[in-house]
Design a protein around this motif. Structure first.
Motif, PDB file in Angstrom:
ATOM      1  N   ARG A  91       0.855  -1.306  -0.015  1.00 22.66           N
ATOM      2  CA  ARG A  91      -0.059   0.063   0.011  1.00 22.66           C
ATOM      3  C   ARG A  91       0.783   1.358   0.016  1.00 22.66           C
ATOM      4  N   ARG A  92       0.405   2.134  -0.686  1.00 19.80           N
ATOM      5  CA  ARG A  92       1.166   3.525  -0.638  1.00 19.80           C
ATOM      6  C   ARG A  92       1.214   4.163   0.899  1.00 19.80           C
ATOM      7  N   LEU A  93       0.311   4.021   1.564  1.00 15.77           N
ATOM      8  CA  LEU A  93       0.203   4.324   2.900  1.00 15.77           C
ATOM      9  C   LEU A  93      -0.416   3.241   3.737  1.00 15.77           C
ATOM     10  N   PRO A  94       0.206   3.133   5.013  1.00 16.80           N
ATOM     11  CA  PRO A  94       0.089   1.881   5.899  1.00 16.80           C
ATOM     12  C   PRO A  94      -1.584   1.909   6.525  1.00 16.80           C
ATOM     13  N   PHE A  95      -2.133   1.533   5.611  1.00 14.04           N
ATOM     14  CA  PHE A  95      -3.732   1.242   6.068  1.00 14.04           C
ATOM     15  C   PHE A  95      -3.782  -0.247   6.282  1.00 14.04           C
ATOM     16  N   PHE A  96      -4.664  -0.666   7.071  1.00 11.33           N
ATOM     17  CA  PHE A  96      -4.796  -1.858   7.478  1.00 11.33           C
ATOM     18  C   PHE A  96      -6.460  -2.339   7.364  1.00 11.33           C
ATOM     19  N   VAL A  97      -6.724  -3.740   7.391  1.00 15.94           N
ATOM     20  CA  VAL A  97      -8.123  -3.736   7.508  1.00 15.94           C
ATOM     21  C   VAL A  97      -8.483  -3.938   8.982  1.00 15.94           C
ATOM     22  N   ASP A  98      -9.575  -3.328   9.305  1.00 19.43           N
ATOM     23  CA  ASP A  98     -10.278  -3.494  10.965  1.00 19.43           C
ATOM     24  C   ASP A  98     -10.726  -4.648  10.898  1.00 19.43           C
ATOM     25  N   PRO A  99     -10.411  -5.765  11.809  1.00 16.06           N
ATOM     26  CA  PRO A  99     -10.808  -6.891  12.012  1.00 16.06           C
ATOM     27  C   PRO A  99     -12.485  -6.889  12.257  1.00 16.06           C
ATOM     28  N   ILE A 100     -12.739  -6.092  12.804  1.00 12.80           N
ATOM     29  CA  ILE A 100     -14.173  -5.577  13.329  1.00 12.80           C
ATOM     30  C   ILE A 100     -15.183  -5.368  12.224  1.00 12.80           C
ATOM     31  N   GLU A 101     -14.618  -4.218  11.737  1.00  9.78           N
ATOM     32  CA  GLU A 101     -15.889  -3.839  10.619  1.00  9.78           C
ATOM     33  C   GLU A 101     -15.282  -4.062   9.059  1.00  9.78           C
ATOM     34  N   GLY A 102     -14.018  -4.533   8.931  1.00  6.87           N
ATOM     35  CA  GLY A 102     -13.763  -5.002   7.662  1.00  6.87           C
ATOM     36  C   GLY A 102     -13.502  -3.930   6.722  1.00  6.87           C
ATOM     37  N   THR A 103     -13.203  -2.671   7.193  1.00 10.28           N
ATOM     38  CA  THR A 103     -12.785  -1.567   6.537  1.00 10.28           C
ATOM     39  C   THR A 103     -11.471  -1.059   6.726  1.00 10.28           C
ATOM     40  N   LEU A 104     -10.667  -0.386   5.719  1.00  9.19           N
ATOM     41  CA  LEU A 104      -9.549   0.105   5.790  1.00  9.19           C
ATOM     42  C   LEU A 104      -9.471   1.394   7.054  1.00  9.19           C
ATOM     43  N   LYS A 105      -8.247   1.105   7.875  1.00  2.52           N
ATOM     44  CA  LYS A 105      -8.195   2.080   8.710  1.00  2.52           C
ATOM     45  C   LYS A 105      -6.541   2.394   8.700  1.00  2.52           C
ATOM     46  N   ILE A 106      -6.327   3.578   9.145  1.00  6.99           N
ATOM     47  CA  ILE A 106      -5.127   3.955   9.676  1.00  6.99           C
ATOM     48  C   ILE A 106      -5.059   5.012  10.634  1.00  6.99           C
ATOM     49  N   GLU A 107      -3.843   4.949  11.202  1.00  6.16           N
ATOM     50  CA  GLU A 107      -3.743   5.922  12.608  1.00  6.16           C
ATOM     51  C   GLU A 107      -3.528   7.195  12.278  1.00  6.16           C
ATOM     52  N   LYS A 108      -4.244   8.333  12.765  1.00  3.78           N
ATOM     53  CA  LYS A 108      -4.307   9.489  12.429  1.00  3.78           C
ATOM     54  C   LYS A 108      -2.840  10.240  12.432  1.00  3.78           C
ATOM     55  N   GLU A 109      -2.045   9.800  13.560  1.00  7.56           N
ATOM     56  CA  GLU A 109      -0.766  10.465  13.793  1.00  7.56           C
ATOM     57  C   GLU A 109       0.142  10.097  12.822  1.00  7.56           C
ATOM     58  N   THR A 110       0.063   8.751  12.521  1.00  8.15           N
ATOM     59  CA  THR A 110       0.977   8.190  11.610  1.00  8.15           C
ATOM     60  C   THR A 110       0.801   8.912  10.062  1.00  8.15           C
ATOM     61  N   LEU A 111      -0.427   8.905   9.766  1.00  9.81           N
ATOM     62  CA  LEU A 111      -0.593   9.782   8.436  1.00  9.81           C
ATOM     63  C   LEU A 111      -0.214  11.308   8.590  1.00  9.81           C
TER      64      LEU A 111
END
Length: 80
Positions: A40-60
């Protein structure tokens, strides 16, 4: 220790817009999707509960700050 704040694609797009990086929804999705090599260009990951892509705000935010600092350092080194 700071508690992580995970955000989704649309929230990440809004955070970047606040930094002056205007992306449309398609551009944001492309940055989050895996490429042909599985990266990935940015370190998104799949939320295991919602199944959606997430990223930590401060990391971004830190990624953009780091890139800005790197560009400024290269600029300064070329001036000297």
């Amino acid at each position: 220790m700071k508690i992580p704040h995970y955000i989704g694609l649309e929230q990440a797009r809004q955070v970047l817009a606040e930094l002056g990086v205007e992306l449309n929804a398609r551009q944001m999705k492309r940055a989050a999707d895996k490429d042909a090599t599985g990266q990935r260009r940015l370190p998104f990951f799949v939320d295991p509960i919602e199944g959606t892509l997430k990223i930590e705000k401060e990391t971004l935010v830190n990624i953009y700050r780091s890139l800005q600092n790197e560009a400024e350092n290269k600029y300064r080194n070329n001036i000297d």
